[in-house]
Design a protein around this motif. Structure first.
Motif, PDB file in Angstrom:
ATOM      1  N   SER A  93       5.096  17.597  64.965  1.00 33.68           N
ATOM      2  CA  SER A  93       3.741  17.281  65.398  1.00 33.68           C
ATOM      3  C   SER A  93       3.480  17.553  66.874  1.00 33.68           C
ATOM      4  O   SER A  93       2.316  17.616  67.294  1.00 33.68           O
ATOM      5  CB  SER A  93       3.444  15.808  65.097  1.00 33.68           C
ATOM      6  N   GLN A  99      -3.124  19.882  68.913  1.00 33.09           N
ATOM      7  CA  GLN A  99      -3.083  18.847  67.886  1.00 33.09           C
ATOM      8  C   GLN A  99      -2.400  17.580  68.392  1.00 33.09           C
ATOM      9  O   GLN A  99      -2.735  16.471  67.975  1.00 33.09           O
ATOM     10  CB  GLN A  99      -2.356  19.362  66.645  1.00 33.09           C
ATOM     11  N   THR A 158      -1.939  10.417  54.953  1.00 30.69           N
ATOM     12  CA  THR A 158      -0.609  10.528  55.576  1.00 30.69           C
ATOM     13  C   THR A 158      -0.702  11.006  57.017  1.00 30.69           C
ATOM     14  O   THR A 158       0.230  10.809  57.795  1.00 30.69           O
ATOM     15  CB  THR A 158       0.283  11.493  54.776  1.00 30.69           C
ATOM     16  N   GLY A 159      -1.838  11.632  57.366  1.00 28.31           N
ATOM     17  CA  GLY A 159      -2.024  12.047  58.754  1.00 28.31           C
ATOM     18  C   GLY A 159      -1.989  10.882  59.715  1.00 28.31           C
ATOM     19  O   GLY A 159      -1.646  11.035  60.892  1.00 28.31           O
ATOM     20  N   THR A 162       1.556  10.408  60.656  1.00 31.35           N
ATOM     21  CA  THR A 162       1.953  11.439  61.618  1.00 31.35           C
ATOM     22  C   THR A 162       1.430  11.099  63.008  1.00 31.35           C
ATOM     23  O   THR A 162       2.135  11.259  64.010  1.00 31.35           O
ATOM     24  CB  THR A 162       1.416  12.813  61.183  1.00 31.35           C
ATOM     25  N   PRO A 332      -6.934  14.313  64.035  1.00 34.64           N
ATOM     26  CA  PRO A 332      -6.613  15.200  62.918  1.00 34.64           C
ATOM     27  C   PRO A 332      -7.568  14.986  61.744  1.00 34.64           C
ATOM     28  O   PRO A 332      -8.227  13.951  61.640  1.00 34.64           O
ATOM     29  CB  PRO A 332      -5.180  14.802  62.535  1.00 34.64           C
ATOM     30  N   ASP A 333      -7.639  15.965  60.856  1.00 36.10           N
ATOM     31  CA  ASP A 333      -8.467  15.852  59.654  1.00 36.10           C
ATOM     32  C   ASP A 333      -8.150  14.574  58.881  1.00 36.10           C
ATOM     33  O   ASP A 333      -6.983  14.184  58.747  1.00 36.10           O
ATOM     34  CB  ASP A 333      -8.231  17.052  58.733  1.00 36.10           C
ATOM     35  N   ASP A 409     -13.251  17.814  56.345  1.00 39.27           N
ATOM     36  CA  ASP A 409     -11.800  17.608  56.391  1.00 39.27           C
ATOM     37  C   ASP A 409     -11.117  18.267  55.196  1.00 39.27           C
ATOM     38  O   ASP A 409     -11.671  18.313  54.090  1.00 39.27           O
ATOM     39  CB  ASP A 409     -11.475  16.116  56.379  1.00 39.27           C
ATOM     40  N   GLN A 412      -6.471  15.425  51.769  1.00 40.82           N
ATOM     41  CA  GLN A 412      -5.399  14.662  52.400  1.00 40.82           C
ATOM     42  C   GLN A 412      -4.507  13.978  51.370  1.00 40.82           C
ATOM     43  O   GLN A 412      -5.004  13.408  50.390  1.00 40.82           O
ATOM     44  CB  GLN A 412      -5.985  13.576  53.322  1.00 40.82           C
TER      45      GLN A 412
END
Length: 417
Positions: A93, A99, A158-159, A162, A332-333, A409, A412
């Motif tokens: 990441s 990002q 799950t983003g 991260t 993030p998306d 987006d 996900q």
């Protein structure tokens, strides 16, 4: 029914020890046992155990059990942190600066604001000698924070995991820098150069076909011992050793060595190093002397607890809100600002690294015990506040453009899905 072969049982045990939920549970149990023992009628035996000296004096390693836990076993945890840092920077990441920019800046805010809250409270309380503990509430416990997210964040993108992982990894990196710079009294240059040379040897060996445990562990132990001799906190050796493990496949291998080493060492960190450290550090006695009232009278208790809960919340959430409003940077998306309310609280779970910095901050037992108790209270309160907010957030409807970047987006995956 055929019995499970021993090899398969070991594999399943190792796999369970890699789970964040397992790590968080073991830390909680170890801390609870220490607190109960340290405040029981047998509390003198706990104190005697922590002060027991073990190790060869000829190598300056005649250390107390508590010191072995903080300087020795915790180096295993920091090795895993170093490996994770290397992987995230090279292939994870942190590879894409754009990002990674928002969680990195959020991590900076999440360290600066708690430190400012701490400093403001101890100065207002008239205890300038406690300023040495300014970094205690600035740390985030990766394992504990991710464990709470895994349990209560089911259904969220799950983003978000991260994002929290990136933030926590940067937080740990900054905490390591803080320990190396601000909590090192004096440096023996020759020993430090020797430690760096040992790390360089480790870096060479770990890239070869002969990178076996029986060769790498002795080199790592030499690096750790020389770092300890240098005056720099010995856990820094663990970070450096982890950071030199290759994060890209070498010698035609399909799997990166950062992944392989992390999988091999994390169970030892989860099952042994972290629980023993928690057991040795969390045993704050409120039964002796003035009890809880005496510890509560120490300004560091309120300063640390407020820094972890309020400082982290304002720092992470505030910096993220400002950055995403006044710059082109976006989350993030699939992630919106509302998702970061519980995440900001999760970063207030300091625990492991906060307890370590507490050990390094004060010379007197009163402030040390008060700060340790504050770490436990602040971390626990942050987790308790974050848990229902995660469940609430998971049940809310999500828009097609959560990060408000003007683009729908991407689909996900969900935590626990």
């Amino acid at each position: 029914m055929q019995p499970t072969p021993p090899i398969r049982r070991r594999e399943r045990l190792a796999q369970s020890l890699r789970l964040e939920t397992t790590s968080g549970a073991l830390l909680l149990v170890a801390a609870a046992v220490a607190l109960i023992w340290a405040n029981s009628p047998w509390r003198d035996s706990y104190a005697a155990l922590m002060e027991t000296t073990v190790g060869p004096a000829a190598l300056h390693l005649d250390l107390s059990v508590a010191t072995w836990a903080a300087d020795g076993l915790l180096a295993i945890f920091f090795f895993v942190v170093g490996v994770e840092l290397k992987h995230e920077i090279v292939a994870g990441s942190l590879r894409n600066p754009r990002q990674a920019a928002v969680p990195v800046l959020a991590a900076v805010g999440g360290m600066a604001l708690p430190a400012l809250v701490y400093v403001g409270i101890v100065l207002a309380a008239g205890d300038p000698e406690a300023l040495t503990g300014w970094a205690i509430p600035a740390a985030t416990d990766i394992a504990f924070a991710l464990a709470v997210l895994a349990i209560f964040g089911r259904g969220l993108p799950t983003g978000l995991r991260t994002f929290l992982l990136t933030l926590a990894v940067v937080d740990d990196l900054l905490a390591i820098v803080v320990i190396a710079i601000f909590y090192t009294a004096g440096v023996q240059l020759l020993a430090l150069l020797g430690a760096l040379l040992a790390v360089a040897v480790f870096a060479l060996v770990v890239r070869t076909r002969w990178a076996r445990w029986w060769l790498l562990i002795p080199v790592a132990l030499v690096a750790w011992w020389l770092m300890h001799e240098s005056g720099v906190h010995a856990t820094i050796a663990g970070v450096l050793l982890g950071a030199v493990v290759p994060a890209k496949p070498v010698l035609g291998e399909s799997e990166t060595r950062t992944h392989r080493f992390e999988a091999a060492v994390r169970p030892w960190s989860t099952a042994i190093a972290l629980p023993i450290f928690a057991f040795c550090s969390a045993g704050v006695s409120v039964a002796d002397g003035g009890g809880f009232a005496e510890l509560a009278a120490q300004p560091v208790l309120l300063a640390v607890a407020a820094g972890l809960v309020i400082g982290k919340l304002i720092g992470v959430l505030g910096v993220t809100a400002i950055v995403t409003r006044v710059t082109p940077l976006r989350l993030p998306d699939g992630i919106g600002l509302r998702d970061l309310l519980p995440v900001a609280l999760l970063t207030g779970i300091g625990f492991t690294v906060s307890l370590l910095i507490t050990e390094l901050s004060f010379d007197d037992a009163a402030r040390t015990d008060a700060a340790k108790l504050a770490v436990l209270i602040g971390s626990g309160l942050a987790a308790v506040l974050a848990a229902p907010l995660l469940r609430w957030d998971a049940k809310q409807a999500r828009s097609a453009d959560m990060n408000e970047d003007g683009v729908a987006d991407a689909p996900q995956e969900r935590i626990g899905g």
